[in-house]
Design a protein around this motif. Structure first.
Motif, PDB file in Angstrom:
ATOM      1  N   ALA A   1     -35.619  -3.194   2.287  1.00 20.67           N
ATOM      2  CA  ALA A   1     -35.526  -2.541   0.979  1.00 20.67           C
ATOM      3  C   ALA A   1     -36.901  -2.009   0.576  1.00 20.67           C
ATOM      4  CB  ALA A   1     -35.028  -3.531  -0.065  1.00 20.67           C
ATOM      5  N   PRO A   2     -36.938  -0.906  -0.171  1.00 21.21           N
ATOM      6  CA  PRO A   2     -38.236  -0.366  -0.625  1.00 21.21           C
ATOM      7  C   PRO A   2     -39.016  -1.393  -1.431  1.00 21.21           C
ATOM      8  CG  PRO A   2     -36.446   1.169  -1.084  1.00 21.21           C
ATOM      9  CD  PRO A   2     -35.800  -0.108  -0.631  1.00 21.21           C
ATOM     10  N   SER A   3     -40.328  -1.237  -1.444  1.00 21.96           N
ATOM     11  CA  SER A   3     -41.153  -2.167  -2.220  1.00 21.96           C
ATOM     12  C   SER A   3     -41.275  -1.736  -3.681  1.00 21.96           C
ATOM     13  CB  SER A   3     -42.548  -2.287  -1.585  1.00 21.96           C
ATOM     14  OG  SER A   3     -43.103  -1.005  -1.419  1.00 21.96           O
ATOM     15  N   ALA A   4     -40.937  -0.475  -3.949  1.00 19.00           N
ATOM     16  CA  ALA A   4     -40.996   0.017  -5.337  1.00 19.00           C
ATOM     17  C   ALA A   4     -39.666  -0.254  -6.033  1.00 19.00           C
ATOM     18  CB  ALA A   4     -41.300   1.505  -5.347  1.00 19.00           C
ATOM     19  N   LYS A   5     -39.769  -0.803  -7.250  1.00 18.19           N
ATOM     20  CA  LYS A   5     -38.549  -1.097  -7.998  1.00 18.19           C
ATOM     21  C   LYS A   5     -37.853   0.186  -8.435  1.00 18.19           C
ATOM     22  CE  LYS A   5     -40.093  -5.570  -9.654  1.00 18.19           C
ATOM     23  NZ  LYS A   5     -40.323  -6.459 -10.800  1.00 18.19           N
ATOM     24  N   GLY A   6     -36.555   0.111  -8.527  1.00 17.98           N
ATOM     25  CA  GLY A   6     -35.806   1.273  -8.976  1.00 17.98           C
ATOM     26  C   GLY A   6     -34.402   1.273  -8.412  1.00 17.98           C
ATOM     27  N   LYS A   7     -33.679   2.320  -8.738  1.00 13.31           N
ATOM     28  CA  LYS A   7     -32.307   2.473  -8.229  1.00 13.31           C
ATOM     29  C   LYS A   7     -32.323   3.480  -7.091  1.00 13.31           C
ATOM     30  CE  LYS A   7     -29.068   1.044 -11.733  1.00 13.31           C
ATOM     31  NZ  LYS A   7     -27.765   1.329 -12.324  1.00 13.31           N
ATOM     32  N   TYR A   8     -31.730   3.096  -5.985  1.00 11.53           N
ATOM     33  CA  TYR A   8     -31.699   3.960  -4.808  1.00 11.53           C
ATOM     34  C   TYR A   8     -30.244   4.234  -4.410  1.00 11.53           C
ATOM     35  CZ  TYR A   8     -36.614   2.609  -4.392  1.00 11.53           C
ATOM     36  OH  TYR A   8     -37.946   2.398  -4.639  1.00 11.53           O
ATOM     37  N   PRO A   9     -29.707   5.360  -4.860  1.00  9.55           N
ATOM     38  CA  PRO A   9     -28.374   5.716  -4.398  1.00  9.55           C
ATOM     39  C   PRO A   9     -28.432   6.034  -2.911  1.00  9.55           C
ATOM     40  CG  PRO A   9     -29.086   7.085  -6.258  1.00  9.55           C
ATOM     41  CD  PRO A   9     -30.281   6.369  -5.753  1.00  9.55           C
ATOM     42  N   TYR A  10     -27.398   5.662  -2.196  1.00 13.87           N
ATOM     43  CA  TYR A  10     -27.364   5.971  -0.770  1.00 13.87           C
ATOM     44  C   TYR A  10     -25.974   6.450  -0.377  1.00 13.87           C
ATOM     45  CZ  TYR A  10     -25.343   1.261  -0.190  1.00 13.87           C
ATOM     46  OH  TYR A  10     -24.545   0.152  -0.281  1.00 13.87           O
ATOM     47  N   ILE A  11     -25.929   7.106   0.763  1.00 12.94           N
ATOM     48  CA  ILE A  11     -24.669   7.631   1.278  1.00 12.94           C
ATOM     49  C   ILE A  11     -24.591   7.345   2.772  1.00 12.94           C
ATOM     50  CG2 ILE A  11     -24.485   9.522  -0.406  1.00 12.94           C
ATOM     51  CD1 ILE A  11     -25.584  11.368   1.892  1.00 12.94           C
ATOM     52  N   CYS A  12     -23.440   7.635   3.317  1.00 13.98           N
ATOM     53  CA  CYS A  12     -23.310   7.719   4.761  1.00 13.98           C
ATOM     54  C   CYS A  12     -23.451   9.203   5.101  1.00 13.98           C
ATOM     55  CB  CYS A  12     -21.953   7.182   5.202  1.00 13.98           C
ATOM     56  SG  CYS A  12     -21.587   7.536   6.925  1.00 13.98           S
ATOM     57  N   THR A  13     -24.409   9.533   5.947  1.00 18.32           N
ATOM     58  CA  THR A  13     -24.649  10.960   6.218  1.00 18.32           C
ATOM     59  C   THR A  13     -23.508  11.579   7.021  1.00 18.32           C
ATOM     60  OG1 THR A  13     -25.940  10.403   8.176  1.00 18.32           O
ATOM     61  CG2 THR A  13     -27.159  10.764   6.127  1.00 18.32           C
ATOM     62  N   ILE A  14     -22.705  10.746   7.672  1.00 20.64           N
ATOM     63  CA  ILE A  14     -21.567  11.258   8.438  1.00 20.64           C
ATOM     64  C   ILE A  14     -20.378  11.510   7.511  1.00 20.64           C
ATOM     65  CG2 ILE A  14     -20.016  10.796  10.388  1.00 20.64           C
ATOM     66  CD1 ILE A  14     -22.271   8.805  11.364  1.00 20.64           C
ATOM     67  N   HIS A  15     -20.184  10.617   6.552  1.00 23.75           N
ATOM     68  CA  HIS A  15     -19.090  10.743   5.582  1.00 23.75           C
ATOM     69  C   HIS A  15     -19.740  10.712   4.202  1.00 23.75           C
ATOM     70  CE1 HIS A  15     -17.871   8.254   9.097  1.00 23.75           C
ATOM     71  NE2 HIS A  15     -16.958   9.197   9.205  1.00 23.75           N
ATOM     72  N   GLN A  16     -20.119  11.870   3.709  1.00 26.23           N
ATOM     73  CA  GLN A  16     -20.987  11.888   2.532  1.00 26.23           C
ATOM     74  C   GLN A  16     -20.284  11.499   1.237  1.00 26.23           C
ATOM     75  OE1 GLN A  16     -23.603  15.256   2.451  1.00 26.23           O
ATOM     76  NE2 GLN A  16     -24.271  14.891   4.553  1.00 26.23           N
ATOM     77  N   TYR A  17     -18.976  11.315   1.311  1.00 22.14           N
ATOM     78  CA  TYR A  17     -18.277  10.806   0.131  1.00 22.14           C
ATOM     79  C   TYR A  17     -18.458   9.285  -0.004  1.00 22.14           C
ATOM     80  CZ  TYR A  17     -14.893   9.737   3.796  1.00 22.14           C
ATOM     81  OH  TYR A  17     -14.301   9.286   4.927  1.00 22.14           O
ATOM     82  N   MET A  18     -18.966   8.670   1.041  1.00 19.28           N
ATOM     83  CA  MET A  18     -19.227   7.220   0.953  1.00 19.28           C
ATOM     84  C   MET A  18     -20.524   7.020   0.176  1.00 19.28           C
ATOM     85  SD  MET A  18     -18.371   6.064   4.866  1.00 19.28           S
ATOM     86  CE  MET A  18     -18.980   4.407   4.626  1.00 19.28           C
ATOM     87  N   LYS A  19     -20.433   6.277  -0.911  1.00 15.55           N
ATOM     88  CA  LYS A  19     -21.596   6.125  -1.778  1.00 15.55           C
ATOM     89  C   LYS A  19     -21.828   4.671  -2.149  1.00 15.55           C
ATOM     90  CE  LYS A  19     -21.663  10.732  -3.700  1.00 15.55           C
ATOM     91  NZ  LYS A  19     -20.792  11.646  -4.364  1.00 15.55           N
ATOM     92  N   GLY A  20     -23.097   4.337  -2.284  1.00 10.96           N
ATOM     93  CA  GLY A  20     -23.478   3.016  -2.744  1.00 10.96           C
ATOM     94  C   GLY A  20     -24.788   3.115  -3.492  1.00 10.96           C
ATOM     95  N   THR A  21     -25.159   2.043  -4.142  1.00 14.79           N
ATOM     96  CA  THR A  21     -26.437   2.024  -4.856  1.00 14.79           C
ATOM     97  C   THR A  21     -27.160   0.720  -4.544  1.00 14.79           C
ATOM     98  OG1 THR A  21     -25.473   3.285  -6.668  1.00 14.79           O
ATOM     99  CG2 THR A  21     -27.566   2.200  -7.103  1.00 14.79           C
ATOM    100  N   LEU A  22     -28.404   0.876  -4.122  1.00 10.64           N
ATOM    101  CA  LEU A  22     -29.263  -0.283  -3.931  1.00 10.64           C
ATOM    102  C   LEU A  22     -30.254  -0.325  -5.088  1.00 10.64           C
ATOM    103  CD1 LEU A  22     -30.113  -2.620  -1.989  1.00 10.64           C
ATOM    104  CD2 LEU A  22     -31.844  -1.055  -1.125  1.00 10.64           C
ATOM    105  N   THR A  23     -30.245  -1.426  -5.817  1.00 10.56           N
ATOM    106  CA  THR A  23     -31.199  -1.584  -6.904  1.00 10.56           C
ATOM    107  C   THR A  23     -32.269  -2.577  -6.470  1.00 10.56           C
ATOM    108  OG1 THR A  23     -29.462  -1.155  -8.510  1.00 10.56           O
ATOM    109  CG2 THR A  23     -31.476  -2.173  -9.346  1.00 10.56           C
ATOM    110  N   VAL A  24     -33.516  -2.145  -6.537  1.00  6.78           N
ATOM    111  CA  VAL A  24     -34.635  -3.032  -6.227  1.00  6.78           C
ATOM    112  C   VAL A  24     -35.255  -3.463  -7.553  1.00  6.78           C
ATOM    113  CG1 VAL A  24     -36.874  -3.209  -5.082  1.00  6.78           C
ATOM    114  CG2 VAL A  24     -35.045  -1.874  -4.014  1.00  6.78           C
TER     115      VAL A  24
END
Ligand SMILES: [Cu+2]
Length: 134
Positions: free
Chosen positions: A110-133
Motif C-alpha cells: 500500500a502507498p505510504s501517503a495517506k488518502g483514498k486510492y480508487p483502483y480498477i482492473c485494467t482488463i475489466h474496467q468496470y471492476m472498481k474498488g477503493t483502497l484507503t490508506v
C-alpha cells in the motif's frame, strides 16, 4: 585526601549494588504483570493486519470493495476467477499488480501517503474498488 575519596566511592559501590538488587527484584515482579499487557497489543495488531491485508477477486468483483489499511501495508490479492485480473490504482497508478493469472495470489504494498486510492482492473474496467490508506 586519598582516604576521603576512597570512602565515598565505596559507599557509592554499595549503593549501586543495592540498586541492582532492587532493580532485579523489581523486574522479576514487573515481568509477570507486563506479560498480559504485552499480549494485548500483539493480538490487536494481528487482528488489524488480518482484516486489512487481503483482497479477493471473485465473480469479477473485488472483495471487499473498499479496504482501509495502514501506510505501507502488504496486501495479498487472490484471484479466484478463471480469467486474469489486475489491481491497478487509477490516476498516477500508486500501485499496480499487473496481470494476476487465474487462481494466482500476488502481493503489493500500500502507498505510504495517506488518502483514498480508487483502483480498477485494467482488463475489466468496470471492476472498481477503493483502497484507503489511513
Ligand atoms: Cu478483471
Amino acid at each position: 585526601m586519598l582516604n576521603r575519596t576512597r570512602r565515598p566511592r565505596a559507599a557509592v559501590a554499595v549503593a549501586a549494588l543495592c540498586m541492582l538488587t532492587a532493580l532485579t527484584s523489581c523486574s522479576d515482579s514487573g515481568s509477570k504483570s507486563s506479560s498480559p499487557s504485552s499480549t494485548t497489543p500483539t493480538t490487536a495488531a494481528s487482528t488489524a493486519s488480518g482484516k486489512g491485508s487481503r483482497i479477493t477477486i471473485q465473480n469479477f468483483k473485488f472483495m471487499p470493495a473498499s479496504l482501509t489499511v495502514a501506510p505501507g501495508t502488504k496486501i495479498t490479492v487472490t484471484n479466484k476467477d478463471s480469467t486474469p485480473h489486475t489491481v491497478t490504482a487509477t490516476g498516477k497508478k500508486a500501485f499496480d499488480t499487473g496481470d494476476i493469472a487465474a487462481g494466482k495470489t500476488v502481493t503489493f504494498t500500500a502507498p505510504s501517503a495517506k488518502g483514498k486510492y480508487p483502483y480498477i482492473c485494467t482488463i475489466h474496467q468496470y471492476m472498481k474498488g477503493t483502497l484507503t490508506v489511513g
